[in-house]
Design a protein around this motif. Structure first.
Motif, short mmCIF file in Angstrom:
data_model
loop_
_atom_site.label_atom_id
_atom_site.label_comp_id
_atom_site.label_asym_id
_atom_site.label_seq_id
_atom_site.Cartn_x
_atom_site.Cartn_y
_atom_site.Cartn_z
N GLU B 304 0.96 -0.89 -0.35
CA GLU B 304 0.25 0.30 0.09
C GLU B 304 0.74 1.16 0.09
O GLU B 304 2.19 0.56 0.89
CB GLU B 304 -1.13 0.12 1.10
CG GLU B 304 -2.28 1.21 1.16
CD GLU B 304 -3.42 0.41 2.49
OE1 GLU B 304 -3.06 -0.63 3.20
OE2 GLU B 304 -4.32 1.77 2.12
N ILE B 306 1.22 5.41 0.00
CA ILE B 306 0.48 6.86 0.64
C ILE B 306 0.14 7.57 -0.85
O ILE B 306 1.31 7.62 -0.86
CB ILE B 306 0.93 7.78 1.43
CG1 ILE B 306 0.17 6.25 2.97
CG2 ILE B 306 0.35 8.97 1.93
CD1 ILE B 306 1.01 6.61 4.37
N ASN B 308 -1.79 10.77 -1.07
CA ASN B 308 -1.68 11.58 -0.28
C ASN B 308 -2.58 12.22 1.37
O ASN B 308 -3.75 10.98 1.34
CB ASN B 308 -1.68 13.37 -0.83
CG ASN B 308 -3.13 13.28 -1.11
OD1 ASN B 308 -4.47 12.86 -0.47
ND2 ASN B 308 -3.17 13.76 -2.85
N ASN B 310 -4.65 10.48 3.90
CA ASN B 310 -5.00 9.35 4.06
C ASN B 310 -6.31 8.32 2.55
O ASN B 310 -6.62 7.56 2.49
CB ASN B 310 -6.51 9.23 5.12
CG ASN B 310 -7.75 10.28 4.94
OD1 ASN B 310 -7.66 10.47 4.39
ND2 ASN B 310 -8.09 9.94 5.86
N HIS B 311 -5.44 8.86 1.63
CA HIS B 311 -5.88 8.51 0.64
C HIS B 311 -4.64 7.66 -0.11
O HIS B 311 -3.16 7.70 0.21
CB HIS B 311 -5.79 8.99 -0.64
CG HIS B 311 -6.06 8.36 -2.00
ND1 HIS B 311 -6.03 9.40 -3.37
CD2 HIS B 311 -6.43 7.38 -2.33
CE1 HIS B 311 -6.35 8.47 -3.96
NE2 HIS B 311 -7.06 7.66 -3.68
N SER B 312 -5.16 6.14 0.17
CA SER B 312 -3.27 5.50 -0.28
C SER B 312 -4.32 4.33 -1.67
O SER B 312 -5.51 3.76 -1.30
CB SER B 312 -3.17 4.50 0.92
OG SER B 312 -3.77 3.79 1.58
#
Lengths: 326, 341
Positions: B304, B306, B308, B310-312
């Protein structure tokens, strides 16, 4: 589009069912109540509405799976009346069903399922020709010869629906009733099948009656769309016209209720949330069927049923208050 | 404040044909007062994730590993009595099908008061009053009459309201809704979603919304998990997922939906067929259907990364773009897309 000669004309179609309520007592369910529309050659007519509105019954009655209570189905200018008319008609008009799981016989191989209409209507001379036809049909829907000897359970939902479509194409039809043909599929697969319907239409010059409850799908595939409510057609117009300028209050609320897959639009969207449920079709309200839920209701609505009339070219609506509320 | 923390959850079903890894290492956090959406197609593991949290799996299903913490209390491996106390009390569940999730042989009133009597010290009379109050809350007309009726006497939308009333009767912290409006008509769906949103706001609870319908997500959710083949392939805020999707599956899913505004001539479906969970590919589960798949995608599972905040996303393409941008310039970080082999 009105200049074109209709392939199929549906005139004042009614289909009532008798529902028995114990001994000697029965009630009439007006599944389809006086519906009139045309389907023009090469077009896709969408039919939308909520469960119980009669859209499936319309499709089935057109193909003679139900005997109409009243009204007429006219194919290329000739009325389709008795059993033998319908049998001939069904060589040119077929159906794709909703559930790809229950509409394929689990004991038959794919080639037998697709070949069955060929057998019934005796459309081949010898076994070789039959096999060739089946292979061509499978190829048309993106399956291959290797699939022919397998059984339905070996396939995914999308592939099964392809088999169902191949079967409906077997008699070389002009007209196909697609009854919720993509509703049971996942979106990524649904898009594949929708594209296939469009491609087949272009290649084979097919005419569709596309019955569905998903308003985004219907909008995408249809040229014209009819909206049904409690057995009646309440509005009929070009797809773009219907979605940008809906006239009937029911259509307005239906379109505003579509969950749009875009958070910004969803946040700014003004939904017309209707109160209450759809009345039971066993007990339809007097007058306009929608008056019990309509935000614009007046006294007249509960007294007399509005006529289904053409407001502007090709745009039909059944509402007493069209002029006032638009 | 996070009230539910799920970590590395793995759930398998042991069928005659072999082990089906329905949920394969799912981790997420649910914040108080937020709506978390889980989207994915059939077989993606979204419902099994929810069933695992509630521990209501069918006998063939088993939680293999992982942890589910409610207010820092571990639920996996906890005593059955503790779980019973949590179900319907702290965490409630609304099922997809309002036709089959009510017992046809008992009245609405009996079924509603049952949950209240079980989880609170209320007397029968108080429980009855509470049940009527709940029916009023979910806008059921003539609640006292409904209490005496059986499920078959109510419409689908009405039954789903009863289910919601039942789920909320004990004021749960978390409501898990598994496709709550899928079986309903669009005008009724609009009523139910509106109601859920209002109640969530008024009662300050958290909702896990499981759905295949991106329209419902756009309307309801603050954050979204996108699942494919038992794993989370992308997560982020709703606007990040819709307007800046990074995983090829998410992009494909969004492209597959017909749009309302323009009637484009062709849809762009995801090619191929859904994954066979008994025959999972070695690398990225989506690689057989991904038209940007690289060699590495077929060999190894992506980690996983990241994007930006908490978008991953778990996609080799994102990882590759990350490296490229590290080597060349930081600005190019999110451009991405044209590095396929």
């Amino acid at each position: 589009m009105n200049k074109n000669r209709p392939l199929i004309e549906v005139k004042n179609l009614k289909k009532y069912f008798n529902i028995s309520e114990g001994l000697l007592k029965s009630k009439t369910l007006k599944a389809v109540d006086d519906v009139t529309f045309d389907i023009i050659k090469g077009e896709t007519l969408g039919l939308v509405g909520e469960s119980g509105c009669g859209k499936t019954t319309v499709g089935r009655t057109i193909l003679g799976l139900y005997k109409p209570t009243a009204g007429e189905i006219i194919y290329k200018g000739n009325p389709v009346r008795n059993e033998s008319d319908f049998k001939n008609f069904r060589k040119k008009a077929t159906m794709v069903f909703q559930d790809p799981y229950s509409s394929l016989n689990p004991r038959m191989t794919i080639s037998d399922i697709v070949g069955e209409p060929l057998d019934i209507h005796k459309l081949y001379k010898n076994k070789k020709e039959r096999d060739e036809k089946i292979n061509e049909l499978l190829w048309r829907v993106g399956l291959n010869t290797e699939h022919a000897s397998r059984y339905a359970h070996e396939f995914s939902g999308g592939q099964r629906q392809r088999v169902g479509i191949a079967r409906s194409l077997a008699v070389n039809p002009e007209f196909i009733v697609c009854d919720e043909a993509v509703s049971a599929l996942d979106v990524s697969i649904q898009a594949q099948i929708i594209n296939m319907f469009s491609e087949l239409q272009q290649q084979l010059g097919l005419t569709y009656l596309f019955i569905a409850h998903d308003l985004l799908v219907v909008r995408h595939i249809s040229n014209r769309i009819g909206v049904m409510y409690l057995g009646k057609l309440v509005e009929l117009a070009d797809a773009d016209e219907l979605y940008t300028r809906p006239l009937h209050p029911y259509t307005k609320s239906l379109i505003s209720a579509i969950p749009v897959p875009d958070p910004k639009i969803a946040a700014s969207n003004k939904r017309i949330v209707l109160s209450g449920d759809i009345p039971s079709p066993l007990n339809t309200p007097k007058g306009c069927p929608f008056h019990t839920r309509c935000p614009y209701v007046i006294e007249q609505c509960s007294e007399s049923a509005p006529q289904f009339k053409e407001i502007s070219s090709g745009h039909f609506v059944a509402c007493h208050r069209t002029d006032k509320i638009n | 404040m996070s009230i539910l923390v799920v970590k590395d959850l793995c759930t398998s079903f042991f069928t005659d044909a072999g082990e089906v890894k329905a949920v394969n290492g799912v981790s997420f956090t649910l914040e108080k007062g937020k709506v978390l959406g889980i989207v994915g197609e059939s077989g993606s593991g979204k419902s099994v994730t929810a069933y695992s949290i509630m521990q209501i799996l069918s006998p063939k299903g088993k939680i293999i590993s992982g942890s589910v913490k409610l207010h820092s209390q571990e639920l996996i491996g906890a005593d059955e009595n503790i779980i019973k106390d949590i179900r319907g009390n702290k965490i409630s569940f609304i099922f997809q099908d309002p036709m089959t999730s009510l017992n046809p042989t008992f009245t609405i009133g009996y079924q509603l008061t049952e949950a209240i009597l079980l989880h609170t010290d209320r007397s029968k009379k108080e429980a009855y009053n509470r049940a009527v109050e709940m029916l009023e809350l979910v806008n059921v007309n003539e609640p006292k009459k409904r209490m005496k009726q059986y499920p078959y006497e109510l419409s689908g939308g009405m039954r789903q309201r009863v289910m919601i009333a039942m789920a909320l009767a004990c004021e749960p912290d978390i409501l898990i809704a598994d496709e709550p409006t899928t079986a309903l008509d669009v005008t009724i769906q609009a009523q139910i979603l509106e109601l859920m949103k209002k109640l969530q706001h008024d009662l300050g609870m958290s909702i896990i919304m499981i759905t295949h319908d991106l329209g419902v997500v756009a309307q309801m959710c603050d954050e979204v998990l996108v699942m494919y083949a038992g794993s989370i392939c992308e997560r982020g805020t709703t606007s990040e997922i819709f307007y800046n999707p990074q995983h090829e599956y998410t992009k494909g899913l969004i492209r597959s939906i017909p749009s309302l505004s323009a009637s484009e001539s062709k849809l762009k479906p995801i090619p191929g067929t859904p994954i066979d969970l008994l025959n999972m590919p070695k690398g990225c589960a989506f690689s057989p259907r991904c038209d940007k798949a690289m060699k590495i995608c077929l060999k190894e599972k992506p980690g996983e990364v990241i994007i930006n905040g908490n978008h991953s996303s778990s996609c080799w393409m994102c990882i590759k773009n990350m490296h490229v941008s590290d080597e060349f310039s930081k600005e190019n970080k999110f451009k991405g897309g044209d590095y396929s082999e």
